[in-house]
Design an enzyme around this catalytic site. Structure first.
Site, PDB file in Angstrom:
ATOM      1  N   LYS A   1       0.855  -1.187   0.000  1.00  0.00           N
ATOM      2  CA  LYS A   1       0.000   0.000   0.000  1.00  0.00           C
ATOM      3  C   LYS A   1       0.893   1.240   0.000  1.00  0.00           C
ATOM      4  CE  LYS A   1      -3.582   2.353   2.597  1.00  0.00           C
ATOM      5  NZ  LYS A   1      -4.660   2.213   3.564  1.00  0.00           N
TER       6      LYS A   1
ATOM      7  N   LYS B   1      -2.216  -1.436  -3.920  1.00  0.00           N
ATOM      8  CA  LYS B   1      -3.053  -0.240  -3.861  1.00  0.00           C
ATOM      9  C   LYS B   1      -2.214   1.021  -3.905  1.00  0.00           C
ATOM     10  CE  LYS B   1      -6.192   1.651  -0.497  1.00  0.00           C
ATOM     11  NZ  LYS B   1      -6.465   1.648   0.881  1.00  0.00           N
TER      12      LYS B   1
HETATM   13  C1  PBG Z   1      -7.446   3.308   5.511  1.00  0.00           C
HETATM   14  C2  PBG Z   1      -7.761   3.096   4.100  1.00  0.00           C
HETATM   15  C3  PBG Z   1      -7.584   4.022   3.061  1.00  0.00           C
HETATM   16  C4  PBG Z   1      -8.146   3.456   1.934  1.00  0.00           C
HETATM   17  C5  PBG Z   1      -8.627   2.189   2.272  1.00  0.00           C
HETATM   18  N1  PBG Z   1      -8.371   1.969   3.621  1.00  0.00           N
HETATM   19  C6  PBG Z   1      -7.074   5.422   3.081  1.00  0.00           C
HETATM   20  C7  PBG Z   1      -5.782   5.737   3.633  1.00  0.00           C
HETATM   21  O1  PBG Z   1      -4.900   4.900   3.819  1.00  0.00           O
HETATM   22  O2  PBG Z   1      -5.625   6.918   3.944  1.00  0.00           O
HETATM   23  C8  PBG Z   1      -8.219   4.156   0.624  1.00  0.00           C
HETATM   24  C9  PBG Z   1      -9.265   3.718  -0.321  1.00  0.00           C
HETATM   25  C10 PBG Z   1      -9.574   4.682  -1.391  1.00  0.00           C
HETATM   26  O3  PBG Z   1      -8.936   5.738  -1.549  1.00  0.00           O
HETATM   27  O4  PBG Z   1     -10.523   4.390  -2.116  1.00  0.00           O
HETATM   28  N2  PBG Z   1      -6.527   2.579   6.121  1.00  0.00           N
END
Ligand code: PBG
Length: 333
Positions: free
Chosen positions: A201, A255
């Site tokens: 991520k 992601k």
């Molecule tokens: C939180 C989380 C995030 C997303 C999914 N879980 C945001 C972040 O890490 O700030 C993002 C999903 C999206 O942008 O559609 N842990």
């Protein structure tokens, strides 16, 4: 390539000349079973609130959840992923609402399970929807405390498993959390609850609209660079994934989506685990902004982005376009 006179004997265009033959030689296909729908839930009743930065996506109170799940089932989606917006006053610096067995995530899980439908439920393990400072981890003396956060993520995972969650998806990027969550689940005999690790991520600007949706954006004063991956790094992401697999991850998630297809392809090729991609909020907003301006064609742009994930090796895609894309696939037959 063989050449007769000045023309080639091998003509690749032969396999492209009609739609039926293009379909026949297609290397990848998109089906509704590839698509996972994220659902934003909120507190209160009879609320269906548009998220301004994600045109077409709403947050729903739990009393409005059933028809959405029914529609997901009817379209053949295998799973949904739940993301909560909780009351501002329930957000605290110890994020304790995250492991309240009666929080809205657990309530939503129970509600969906009671419908007795053949659809999986995926829930984040991360503190950000519950944290007064919008971070995924506990902030102590201005720093994210890794190990204390992991303890809370274990508690959060247990209450979600107890409520009936099928797949826990740690999206926090703390070190060691997959192993700790696996052990915590097993100790409580939730051996069948799977872990889909947000293994790679990246610290991305494309999460902005999601943070609007769960109400964490204005709270978050800094960035997430000390725990999420640097967008410049691919070797580090491969290493990161290796640890998660050793710790017991059943599935992997990369992601954001489109800007990281190289990472997705490499991770699928390297490890061969079920590997998913998340077409995140900012990607959705970017597409819809261009579409709503008439600069891109809605249906074609949607299908093209989604098939790109399949080509790069994704076993499935978490996408806000899941329902819309499933309808497009049905109508194309
Ligand atoms: C939180 C989380 C995030 C997303 C999914 N879980 C945001 C972040 O890490 O700030 C993002 C999903 C999206 O942008 O559609 N842990």
């Amino acid at each position: 390539m063989k050449v007769r006179g000045k023309f080639p004997v091998t003509r690749l265009r032969r396999n492209r000349r009609e739609r039926w033959i293009r379909d026949l030689v297609a290397e990848n296909t998109l089906s509704s079973s590839d698509l996972i729908l994220p659902i934003f839930i909120t507190y209160g009743v009879n609320k269906s609130e548009p998220i301004t930065s994600m045109p077409g996506v709403n947050r729903f109170s739990l009393d409005l959840l059933e028809p959405i799940i029914e529609s997901a089932v009817d379209h053949g989606l295998p799973a949904v992923a739940i993301f909560p917006e909780i009351k501002p006053e329930s957000k605290t610096i110890d994020a304790k609402e995250a492991y309240n067995p009666d929080n809205i995530v657990c309530e939503a899980i129970r509600k969906i399970k009671n419908m007795n439908k053949d659809i999986g439920i995926i829930c984040d393990a991360a503190l950000d929807p519950f944290n007064a400072d919008g971070h995924d981890g506990l902030v102590l003396d201005g720093k994210i405390d890794n190990d204390l956060t992991v303890e809370l993520l274990c508690k959060q995972s247990i209450v979600q498993a107890e409520a009936g969650c099928d797949i826990i998806a740690p999206s926090d990027m703390m070190d060691g959390r997959v192993g700790a969550i696996r052990a915590a689940l097993d100790e409580k005999h939730y051996e069948d609850v799977a872990i889909m690790s947000y293994a790679a991520k990246f610290s991305s600007n494309f999460y902005g609209p999601f943070r609007d949706a769960i109400g964490s954006k204005t709270l978050l004063k800094s960035d997430k660079h000390t725990y999420q991956l640097n967008p410049a790094n691919i070797s580090e992401s491969i290493r990161e994934v290796g640890f998660d697999i050793d710790e017991g991850a059943d599935m992997l998630l990369v992601k954001p989506g489109l800007p990281y297809l190289d990472v997705l392809a490499k991770i699928k090729e390297t490890y061969g685990l079920p590997t998913f991609s998340y077409q995140v909020s900012g990607e959705y907003s970017m597409l819809k902004a261009a579409i709503n301006n008439g600069w891109l064609d809605n249906d074609k742009a949607i299908i093209e982005t989604l098939i790109s994930f399949k080509r790069a090796g994704a076993d499935g895609i978490i996408t806000y376009l899941a329902l819309e894309a499933a309808s497009l696939i049905e109508n194309s037959h």
